[in-house]
Design a protein around this motif. Structure first.
Motif, PDB file in Angstrom:
ATOM      1  N   ILE A 135       0.838  -1.213   0.000  1.00  0.00           N
ATOM      2  CA  ILE A 135       0.000   0.000   0.000  1.00  0.00           C
ATOM      3  C   ILE A 135       0.869   1.259   0.000  1.00  0.00           C
ATOM      4  O   ILE A 135       0.619   2.214  -0.760  1.00  0.00           O
ATOM      5  N   TYR A 136       1.879   1.250   0.858  1.00  0.00           N
ATOM      6  CA  TYR A 136       2.787   2.400   0.928  1.00  0.00           C
ATOM      7  C   TYR A 136       3.517   2.605  -0.401  1.00  0.00           C
ATOM      8  O   TYR A 136       3.674   3.746  -0.862  1.00  0.00           O
ATOM      9  N   ILE A 139       1.350   4.387  -2.858  1.00  0.00           N
ATOM     10  CA  ILE A 139       1.292   5.836  -2.616  1.00  0.00           C
ATOM     11  C   ILE A 139       2.533   6.519  -3.187  1.00  0.00           C
ATOM     12  O   ILE A 139       2.442   7.569  -3.848  1.00  0.00           O
ATOM     13  N   TYR A 142       2.350   6.651  -6.974  1.00  0.00           N
ATOM     14  CA  TYR A 142       1.459   7.719  -7.439  1.00  0.00           C
ATOM     15  C   TYR A 142       2.189   9.066  -7.426  1.00  0.00           C
ATOM     16  O   TYR A 142       2.097   9.846  -8.387  1.00  0.00           O
ATOM     17  N   CYS A 143       2.933   9.339  -6.351  1.00  0.00           N
ATOM     18  CA  CYS A 143       3.671  10.602  -6.252  1.00  0.00           C
ATOM     19  C   CYS A 143       4.741  10.701  -7.337  1.00  0.00           C
ATOM     20  O   CYS A 143       4.952  11.776  -7.919  1.00  0.00           O
ATOM     21  N   PHE A 188       8.626  11.095   3.157  1.00  0.00           N
ATOM     22  CA  PHE A 188       7.492  10.605   3.932  1.00  0.00           C
ATOM     23  C   PHE A 188       7.944  10.071   5.292  1.00  0.00           C
ATOM     24  O   PHE A 188       7.254  10.254   6.300  1.00  0.00           O
TER      25      PHE A 188
END
Length: 211
Positions: A135-136, A139, A142-143, A188
Protein backbone atom coordinates in the motif's frame (compact mmCIF):
# COMPACT_ATOMS: atom_id res chain seq x y z
CA UNK A 1 76.14 -26.72 30.82
CA UNK A 2 74.24 -26.35 27.59
CA UNK A 3 71.76 -28.99 28.74
CA UNK A 4 71.05 -27.12 32.00
CA UNK A 5 70.55 -23.89 30.05
CA UNK A 6 68.11 -25.62 27.69
CA UNK A 7 66.09 -27.04 30.61
CA UNK A 8 65.97 -23.60 32.22
CA UNK A 9 64.62 -22.05 29.01
CA UNK A 10 62.02 -24.83 28.68
CA UNK A 11 60.82 -24.25 32.25
CA UNK A 12 60.64 -20.48 31.60
CA UNK A 13 58.61 -20.98 28.42
CA UNK A 14 56.27 -23.41 30.17
CA UNK A 15 55.65 -21.04 33.08
CA UNK A 16 55.05 -18.17 30.64
CA UNK A 17 52.56 -20.31 28.72
CA UNK A 18 50.74 -21.29 31.92
CA UNK A 19 50.55 -17.66 32.96
CA UNK A 20 48.99 -16.70 29.62
CA UNK A 21 46.42 -19.51 29.67
CA UNK A 22 45.47 -18.70 33.28
CA UNK A 23 44.89 -15.08 32.35
CA UNK A 24 42.70 -16.06 29.40
CA UNK A 25 40.66 -18.44 31.55
CA UNK A 26 40.10 -15.72 34.17
CA UNK A 27 38.89 -13.33 31.49
CA UNK A 28 36.56 -15.89 29.90
CA UNK A 29 35.09 -17.06 33.20
CA UNK A 30 34.80 -13.62 34.77
CA UNK A 31 31.29 -13.22 36.16
CA UNK A 32 31.43 -9.51 36.86
CA UNK A 33 32.77 -8.50 33.44
CA UNK A 34 30.67 -5.68 31.90
CA UNK A 35 28.68 -6.47 28.78
CA UNK A 36 30.06 -4.97 25.60
CA UNK A 37 27.69 -4.02 22.78
CA UNK A 38 28.18 -5.14 19.20
CA UNK A 39 28.68 -1.50 18.23
CA UNK A 40 31.59 -1.16 20.66
CA UNK A 41 33.19 -4.40 19.46
CA UNK A 42 33.08 -3.23 15.84
CA UNK A 43 35.05 -0.12 16.77
CA UNK A 44 38.07 -2.29 17.51
CA UNK A 45 37.56 -5.17 15.09
CA UNK A 46 36.40 -3.36 11.92
CA UNK A 47 38.99 -2.19 9.45
CA UNK A 48 39.10 1.56 9.13
CA UNK A 49 40.61 1.82 5.66
CA UNK A 50 37.37 2.98 4.05
CA UNK A 51 34.17 3.72 5.94
CA UNK A 52 30.85 4.31 4.17
CA UNK A 53 28.41 6.40 6.26
CA UNK A 54 25.25 4.63 7.30
CA UNK A 55 22.96 7.16 5.62
CA UNK A 56 24.77 6.67 2.30
CA UNK A 57 24.40 2.87 2.49
CA UNK A 58 20.67 3.25 3.13
CA UNK A 59 20.16 5.77 0.32
CA UNK A 60 22.03 3.55 -2.15
CA UNK A 61 20.03 0.45 -1.18
CA UNK A 62 16.69 2.24 -1.50
CA UNK A 63 17.67 3.80 -4.83
CA UNK A 64 19.11 0.59 -6.31
CA UNK A 65 16.12 -1.62 -5.52
CA UNK A 66 13.62 0.96 -6.78
CA UNK A 67 15.55 1.30 -10.03
CA UNK A 68 15.84 -2.49 -10.37
CA UNK A 69 12.07 -2.96 -9.93
CA UNK A 70 11.47 -0.27 -12.55
CA UNK A 71 13.82 -2.05 -14.96
CA UNK A 72 12.42 -5.57 -14.53
CA UNK A 73 8.73 -4.78 -13.95
CA UNK A 74 7.99 -1.52 -15.77
CA UNK A 75 10.28 -2.08 -18.74
CA UNK A 76 9.96 -5.85 -18.74
CA UNK A 77 6.16 -6.06 -18.43
CA UNK A 78 5.32 -2.76 -20.12
CA UNK A 79 4.73 -4.48 -23.45
CA UNK A 80 2.22 -6.88 -21.88
CA UNK A 81 0.44 -4.67 -19.34
CA UNK A 82 -0.84 -1.12 -19.59
CA UNK A 83 -2.42 1.52 -17.37
CA UNK A 84 -3.79 0.52 -13.97
CA UNK A 85 -2.82 -3.14 -14.32
CA UNK A 86 0.82 -2.20 -14.78
CA UNK A 87 0.70 0.20 -11.82
CA UNK A 88 -0.77 -2.48 -9.54
CA UNK A 89 1.91 -4.99 -10.54
CA UNK A 90 4.60 -2.36 -10.07
CA UNK A 91 3.28 -1.44 -6.61
CA UNK A 92 3.28 -5.11 -5.60
CA UNK A 93 6.84 -5.54 -6.86
CA UNK A 94 8.05 -2.45 -5.00
CA UNK A 95 6.24 -3.49 -1.81
CA UNK A 96 7.72 -6.98 -1.91
CA UNK A 97 11.20 -5.61 -2.58
CA UNK A 98 10.88 -3.19 0.35
CA UNK A 99 9.57 -5.76 2.81
CA UNK A 100 11.74 -8.73 1.87
CA UNK A 101 14.97 -7.12 0.72
CA UNK A 102 15.40 -3.39 1.46
CA UNK A 103 14.33 -3.57 5.11
CA UNK A 104 16.36 -6.75 5.59
CA UNK A 105 19.47 -5.02 4.28
CA UNK A 106 18.82 -2.07 6.59
CA UNK A 107 18.56 -4.40 9.58
CA UNK A 108 21.78 -6.15 8.59
CA UNK A 109 23.54 -2.77 8.65
CA UNK A 110 22.51 -2.21 12.27
CA UNK A 111 25.09 -2.21 15.06
CA UNK A 112 22.26 -2.13 17.61
CA UNK A 113 18.81 -3.66 17.28
CA UNK A 114 16.26 -1.20 15.93
CA UNK A 115 18.89 1.38 15.01
CA UNK A 116 17.65 1.75 11.42
CA UNK A 117 13.92 1.63 12.14
CA UNK A 118 13.98 5.39 11.68
CA UNK A 119 14.70 4.77 7.97
CA UNK A 120 11.64 2.54 7.47
CA UNK A 121 8.01 3.47 7.10
CA UNK A 122 6.78 0.03 8.21
CA UNK A 123 8.92 -1.20 11.10
CA UNK A 124 6.88 -4.21 12.24
CA UNK A 125 8.33 -7.65 11.49
CA UNK A 126 5.16 -9.65 10.87
CA UNK A 127 3.89 -11.61 7.89
CA UNK A 128 1.26 -8.95 7.21
CA UNK A 129 3.81 -6.13 7.00
CA UNK A 130 4.17 -6.94 3.30
CA UNK A 131 0.61 -5.73 2.68
CA UNK A 132 1.36 -2.42 4.40
CA UNK A 133 4.48 -2.01 2.30
CA UNK A 134 2.54 -2.71 -0.90
CA UNK A 135 0.00 0.00 0.00
CA UNK A 136 2.79 2.40 0.93
CA UNK A 137 4.62 1.63 -2.33
CA UNK A 138 1.42 2.40 -4.25
CA UNK A 139 1.29 5.84 -2.62
CA UNK A 140 4.94 6.50 -3.47
CA UNK A 141 4.35 5.29 -7.01
CA UNK A 142 1.46 7.72 -7.44
CA UNK A 143 3.67 10.60 -6.25
CA UNK A 144 6.46 9.60 -8.63
CA UNK A 145 4.21 9.51 -11.70
CA UNK A 146 2.55 12.76 -10.70
CA UNK A 147 6.05 14.26 -10.66
CA UNK A 148 6.65 13.00 -14.19
CA UNK A 149 3.30 14.49 -15.24
CA UNK A 150 4.06 17.92 -13.71
CA UNK A 151 7.57 17.90 -15.20
CA UNK A 152 6.19 17.25 -18.67
CA UNK A 153 3.60 20.00 -18.26
CA UNK A 154 6.32 22.48 -17.30
CA UNK A 155 8.32 21.34 -20.33
CA UNK A 156 5.34 22.24 -22.51
CA UNK A 157 4.56 18.63 -23.41
CA UNK A 158 0.91 17.62 -23.55
CA UNK A 159 0.44 14.46 -21.43
CA UNK A 160 -1.83 13.18 -24.21
CA UNK A 161 1.11 13.28 -26.59
CA UNK A 162 0.98 12.86 -30.29
CA UNK A 163 3.78 11.34 -32.34
CA UNK A 164 5.64 14.66 -32.66
CA UNK A 165 5.65 15.42 -28.91
CA UNK A 166 6.57 11.90 -27.78
CA UNK A 167 10.25 12.48 -28.56
CA UNK A 168 10.51 15.49 -26.21
CA UNK A 169 8.52 13.88 -23.38
CA UNK A 170 10.32 12.99 -20.14
CA UNK A 171 10.05 9.22 -20.08
CA UNK A 172 10.33 6.75 -17.21
CA UNK A 173 13.72 5.07 -16.84
CA UNK A 174 15.34 3.27 -13.87
CA UNK A 175 17.82 5.93 -12.68
CA UNK A 176 15.46 8.91 -12.42
CA UNK A 177 12.65 6.65 -11.24
CA UNK A 178 14.88 5.25 -8.49
CA UNK A 179 15.94 8.73 -7.38
CA UNK A 180 12.35 10.02 -7.28
CA UNK A 181 11.03 6.96 -5.48
CA UNK A 182 13.85 7.08 -2.92
CA UNK A 183 13.36 10.83 -2.45
CA UNK A 184 9.63 10.55 -1.74
CA UNK A 185 10.28 7.60 0.56
CA UNK A 186 12.77 9.55 2.67
CA UNK A 187 10.46 12.60 2.66
CA UNK A 188 7.49 10.60 3.93
CA UNK A 189 9.60 8.88 6.59
CA UNK A 190 10.88 12.29 7.74
CA UNK A 191 7.29 13.55 8.04
CA UNK A 192 6.39 10.44 10.03
CA UNK A 193 9.28 11.04 12.45
CA UNK A 194 8.31 14.70 12.90
CA UNK A 195 4.68 13.77 13.63
CA UNK A 196 5.78 11.08 16.11
CA UNK A 197 7.96 13.61 17.93
CA UNK A 198 5.09 16.11 18.07
CA UNK A 199 2.71 13.48 19.47
CA UNK A 200 5.32 12.29 21.97
CA UNK A 201 5.97 15.85 23.19
CA UNK A 202 2.24 16.51 23.48
CA UNK A 203 1.75 13.33 25.52
CA UNK A 204 4.68 14.24 27.76
CA UNK A 205 3.24 17.70 28.40
CA UNK A 206 -0.22 16.23 29.05
CA UNK A 207 1.15 13.74 31.57
CA UNK A 208 3.12 16.54 33.26
CA UNK A 209 -0.02 18.68 33.61
CA UNK A 210 -1.93 15.77 35.15
CA UNK A 211 0.76 15.26 37.74
Amino acid sequence: MAEKKQKKEDRSAASHYNLKTDAVERLVNAKDAPEVSEKEIRKYTARRKFHIPMWLKIVLVKFWFAGAVCYFFLWGLGIYLQGLDLMVVLAIGLGLATDLMVNRFLRNFETEKGENDKWMMVTVRKYWSVFLNVIYSGILLYCVFQTYYVANVFMGVDPNVDSTQAESMLGVEPILFGLLYMGFDILFIFVKRVLKNIIRDAQAKASGIRK
